[in-house]
Design a protein around this motif. Structure first.
Motif, short mmCIF file in Angstrom:
data_model
loop_
_atom_site.label_atom_id
_atom_site.label_comp_id
_atom_site.label_asym_id
_atom_site.label_seq_id
_atom_site.Cartn_x
_atom_site.Cartn_y
_atom_site.Cartn_z
N HIS A 57 0.84 -1.19 0.00
CA HIS A 57 0.00 0.00 0.00
C HIS A 57 0.87 1.25 0.00
CE1 HIS A 57 -3.48 -2.45 0.70
NE2 HIS A 57 -3.09 -2.84 1.90
N VAL A 58 0.36 2.30 -0.65
CA VAL A 58 0.99 3.62 -0.59
C VAL A 58 0.10 4.52 0.23
CG1 VAL A 58 1.67 5.66 -1.90
CG2 VAL A 58 2.19 3.38 -2.79
N HIS A 59 0.69 5.19 1.22
CA HIS A 59 -0.03 6.16 2.03
C HIS A 59 0.62 7.53 1.83
CE1 HIS A 59 -2.28 3.00 4.17
NE2 HIS A 59 -1.16 2.31 4.08
N GLU A 60 0.07 8.53 2.49
CA GLU A 60 0.48 9.90 2.19
C GLU A 60 1.95 10.18 2.48
OE1 GLU A 60 -1.73 14.23 2.47
OE2 GLU A 60 -2.71 12.39 3.08
N HIS A 61 2.52 9.59 3.51
CA HIS A 61 3.93 9.84 3.79
C HIS A 61 4.70 8.57 4.14
CE1 HIS A 61 4.09 14.11 3.24
NE2 HIS A 61 3.04 14.28 4.02
N LEU A 108 8.68 10.10 -3.32
CA LEU A 108 8.45 8.72 -3.73
C LEU A 108 8.49 8.62 -5.25
CD1 LEU A 108 7.56 5.78 -2.98
CD2 LEU A 108 5.19 6.59 -3.13
N VAL A 109 9.25 7.63 -5.75
CA VAL A 109 9.31 7.36 -7.19
C VAL A 109 8.75 5.96 -7.41
CG1 VAL A 109 10.78 7.14 -9.23
CG2 VAL A 109 11.36 8.81 -7.45
N LEU A 110 7.66 5.87 -8.17
CA LEU A 110 7.02 4.59 -8.47
C LEU A 110 7.48 4.13 -9.85
CD1 LEU A 110 3.42 5.44 -7.20
CD2 LEU A 110 5.15 4.04 -6.04
N ALA A 111 8.19 3.00 -9.87
CA ALA A 111 8.70 2.44 -11.12
C ALA A 111 8.43 0.95 -11.12
CB ALA A 111 10.20 2.73 -11.25
N THR A 112 7.17 0.58 -10.86
CA THR A 112 6.81 -0.82 -10.63
C THR A 112 6.55 -1.61 -11.91
OG1 THR A 112 4.55 0.00 -10.27
CG2 THR A 112 5.88 -0.45 -8.32
N GLY A 113 6.45 -0.95 -13.07
CA GLY A 113 6.36 -1.65 -14.34
C GLY A 113 5.07 -2.44 -14.52
N LEU A 166 -2.08 1.61 -5.03
CA LEU A 166 -2.55 3.00 -4.90
C LEU A 166 -3.98 3.10 -4.39
CD1 LEU A 166 -1.12 4.99 -7.95
CD2 LEU A 166 -0.51 5.19 -5.55
N LYS A 167 -4.62 1.96 -4.18
CA LYS A 167 -6.01 1.99 -3.72
C LYS A 167 -6.15 2.67 -2.36
CE LYS A 167 -7.43 -2.12 -6.31
NZ LYS A 167 -7.87 -3.53 -6.22
N THR A 168 -5.08 2.69 -1.58
CA THR A 168 -5.13 3.29 -0.25
C THR A 168 -4.84 4.78 -0.26
OG1 THR A 168 -2.85 2.53 0.01
CG2 THR A 168 -4.56 1.19 1.03
N LEU A 169 -4.47 5.32 -1.43
CA LEU A 169 -4.17 6.75 -1.53
C LEU A 169 -5.42 7.47 -2.05
CD1 LEU A 169 -1.55 8.32 -0.95
CD2 LEU A 169 -1.11 8.33 -3.42
N ARG A 170 -5.95 8.36 -1.24
CA ARG A 170 -7.23 8.98 -1.57
C ARG A 170 -7.06 10.14 -2.54
NH1 ARG A 170 -10.37 12.77 1.34
NH2 ARG A 170 -8.79 12.74 2.98
N PRO A 171 -7.77 10.13 -3.68
CA PRO A 171 -7.67 11.26 -4.62
C PRO A 171 -8.37 12.49 -4.09
CG PRO A 171 -9.32 9.70 -5.37
CD PRO A 171 -8.67 9.07 -4.16
N SER A 172 -8.01 13.65 -4.63
CA SER A 172 -8.65 14.90 -4.21
C SER A 172 -10.11 14.92 -4.62
CB SER A 172 -7.94 16.09 -4.84
OG SER A 172 -6.60 16.14 -4.42
N SER A 173 -10.40 14.26 -5.75
CA SER A 173 -11.77 14.23 -6.25
C SER A 173 -12.08 12.85 -6.81
CB SER A 173 -11.96 15.28 -7.35
OG SER A 173 -13.19 15.11 -8.03
N GLU A 174 -13.27 12.38 -6.56
CA GLU A 174 -13.69 11.08 -7.09
C GLU A 174 -13.80 11.11 -8.61
OE1 GLU A 174 -13.90 8.37 -5.37
OE2 GLU A 174 -13.44 9.42 -3.50
N ASP A 175 -13.93 12.31 -9.16
CA ASP A 175 -14.03 12.45 -10.61
C ASP A 175 -12.68 12.41 -11.30
OD1 ASP A 175 -16.79 12.74 -10.38
OD2 ASP A 175 -16.63 14.92 -10.08
N ALA A 176 -11.60 12.42 -10.53
CA ALA A 176 -10.25 12.41 -11.09
C ALA A 176 -9.43 11.33 -10.39
CB ALA A 176 -9.59 13.79 -10.95
N PRO A 177 -9.63 10.06 -10.73
CA PRO A 177 -8.91 8.97 -10.06
C PRO A 177 -7.41 9.02 -10.32
CG PRO A 177 -10.08 8.16 -12.00
CD PRO A 177 -10.52 9.58 -11.79
N LEU A 178 -6.66 8.42 -9.43
CA LEU A 178 -5.20 8.40 -9.57
C LEU A 178 -4.77 7.45 -10.68
CD1 LEU A 178 -4.21 8.26 -5.79
CD2 LEU A 178 -4.37 10.28 -7.26
N VAL A 179 -5.58 6.42 -10.93
CA VAL A 179 -5.25 5.39 -11.92
C VAL A 179 -6.32 5.37 -13.00
CG1 VAL A 179 -4.88 2.92 -12.30
CG2 VAL A 179 -4.02 4.00 -10.21
#
Length: 421
Positions: free
Chosen positions: A92-96, A111-116, A272-285
């Protein structure tokens, strides 16, 4: 310069991740002596995925594909105790902080995500140790050697590359490639490029079945529906090379004695499911592609997380940027961005509220990532050691002039050099 420690976590130990670590170590030597770098990687070794298809047919090549990380932190003879390698799978990824399997936590400032990406249908991409990976490779290679009539299901880059490798090494074998769409490869590519690839494969003796979706008769070790519980269990379930008949959704029957599934490629982004987006209309993935949405600077598109970068296969850049050389350039750009963030606001981050810290970070000037001109929108597909198809006239001329086709070594020499071997 920040007076206290700066913690940067890089997740993923392939081209992008290793390059990011090296660039960050250089910063720690010269500009930021209290910069701490942690590499998180689920494998005990670097797995040369760029040459994955060559390793499935060439035993000597496969032996070079597993490179330890033990020399990674020796940068120009300089070794620092500030940096470390953690062999664990990101959960999981959290805010810090991030959470790895087993319950461990690793805190980060950047944080650099390079998980491929991974192929669920090819267990060799999911192995965690070199010993396990060698066993999986040997099992599949022996099956390919024994088979006389091979069916590949999935006409993406991996399926096409495997057809090319086997057709070149074993011209006497009957090879069929079934693909669910009316043209090979990705829809982003031109019909002309797909047609050229199809014609090359046909000239190599490969039979193409387009617009045909093969239905698995039963879960197999190479089906995306199967599960690999352990190396020992897999070893006991040796592939049965035997006459079999598979059926497509249209009712067409396909005979073979070995079926290899090269479908099911998906970016690793579940964490990234544990990282909350600022808006539900703009998902992180992105829901359709499974890739992390990024800004031109390679930071997460969500302004709430300007200190998180996504590079390589896992981000939302176009297909032409999903190559090793592109991943390297993206990693370098991300580190440039991290340096800009450190200079702009690092000293004050934890004295601010999260919102104020994010707003301060947004003021840092990070130029948009731009691929070198000669590589823009260039896609190269290797068909064995001596043939390739490219969208770029420059790439085709360069291969002809230098005699360096992409498929000859699949950049294994560069990978060894990158890891100080």
């Amino acid at each position: 310069m920040a007076a206290r420690e700066i913690h940067v976590v890089v997740v993923g130990g392939s081209w992008a991740g290793v390059t990011a670590v090296q660039e960050l170590m250089s910063l720690s030597q010269v500009t930021y002596p209290r910069l701490m770098v942690t590499l998180i990687e689920q494998r005990t070794h670097y797995f040369h995925k760029t040459g994955m298809i060559r390793g499935l047919v060439d035993k000597r090549y496969a032996e070079q594909m597993f490179i330890p990380y033990n020399r990674l932190f020796n940068n120009g003879g300089y070794k620092s105790a500030n940096h470390r390698f953690v062999c664990a799978r990101l959960k999981h990824v959290h805010e810090h902080f991030i959470e790895v399997e087993g319950g461990g936590r690793v805190f980060y400032d950047y944080l650099v995500l390079a998980t491929g990406t991974e192929y669920a249908s090819l267990p060799v991409t999911q192995s965690s140790t070199a010993e396990e990976c060698r066993m999986l490779y040997n099992t599949m290679r022996e099956a390919i050697e024994m088979a006389t009539n091979i069916l590949f299901v999935g006409g993406g880059a991996v399926g096409i590359g495997l057809c090319g490798e086997i057709a070149e090494m074993y011209p006497e074998k009957s090879i069929t490639l079934a693909h669910a769409r009316d043209k090979l490869l990705n829809d982003d590519l031109s019909t002309g490029f797909a047609n050229t690839t199809e014609n090359r494969l046909r000239r190599m003796g490969v039979t193409l079945l387009l617009n045909e979706t093969v239905v698995p008769a039963a879960p197999s070790v190479y089906s995306s529906k199967s599960s690999l519980t352990s190396t020992k269990a897999y070893a006991h379930r040796a592939i049965q090379v035997r006459p079999q008949e598979l059926v497509t959704k249209s009712g067409r029957r396909v005979l073979c004695d070995l079926a290899i599934w090269t479908t099911g490629s998906r970016p690793n982004t579940d964490f990234l499911k544990t990282l909350r987006p600022s808006s539900e209309d703009a998902p992180l993935v992105d829901f359709e592609t499974g890739r992390i949405c990024v800004r031109p600077s390679l930071q997460l598109a969500d302004n709430r997380y300007p200190y998180i970068f996504a590079v390589g296969d896992v981000n939302s850049l176009p297909l032409a940027e999903k190559y090793a050389t592109s991943a390297v350039n993206q990693a370098k750009h991300a580190v440039t961005g991290i340096r800009a963030l450190i200079d702009e606001c690092y000293d004050f981050r934890f004295k601010m509220s999260p919102t104020m810290a994010a707003e301060s970070a947004l003021r840092a000037h990070i130029p948009p990532y731009s691929a070198p001109l000669k590589r823009q929108q260039t896609v190269v597909v290797a068909l064995g050691k001596n043939q390739e198809v490219s969208t770029s006239l420059f790439a085709r001329f360069n291969s002809w002039a230098r005699g360096t086709k992409r498929g000859r070594r699949y950049m294994i020499d560069k990978a060894q050099k990158m890891l100080n071997y």
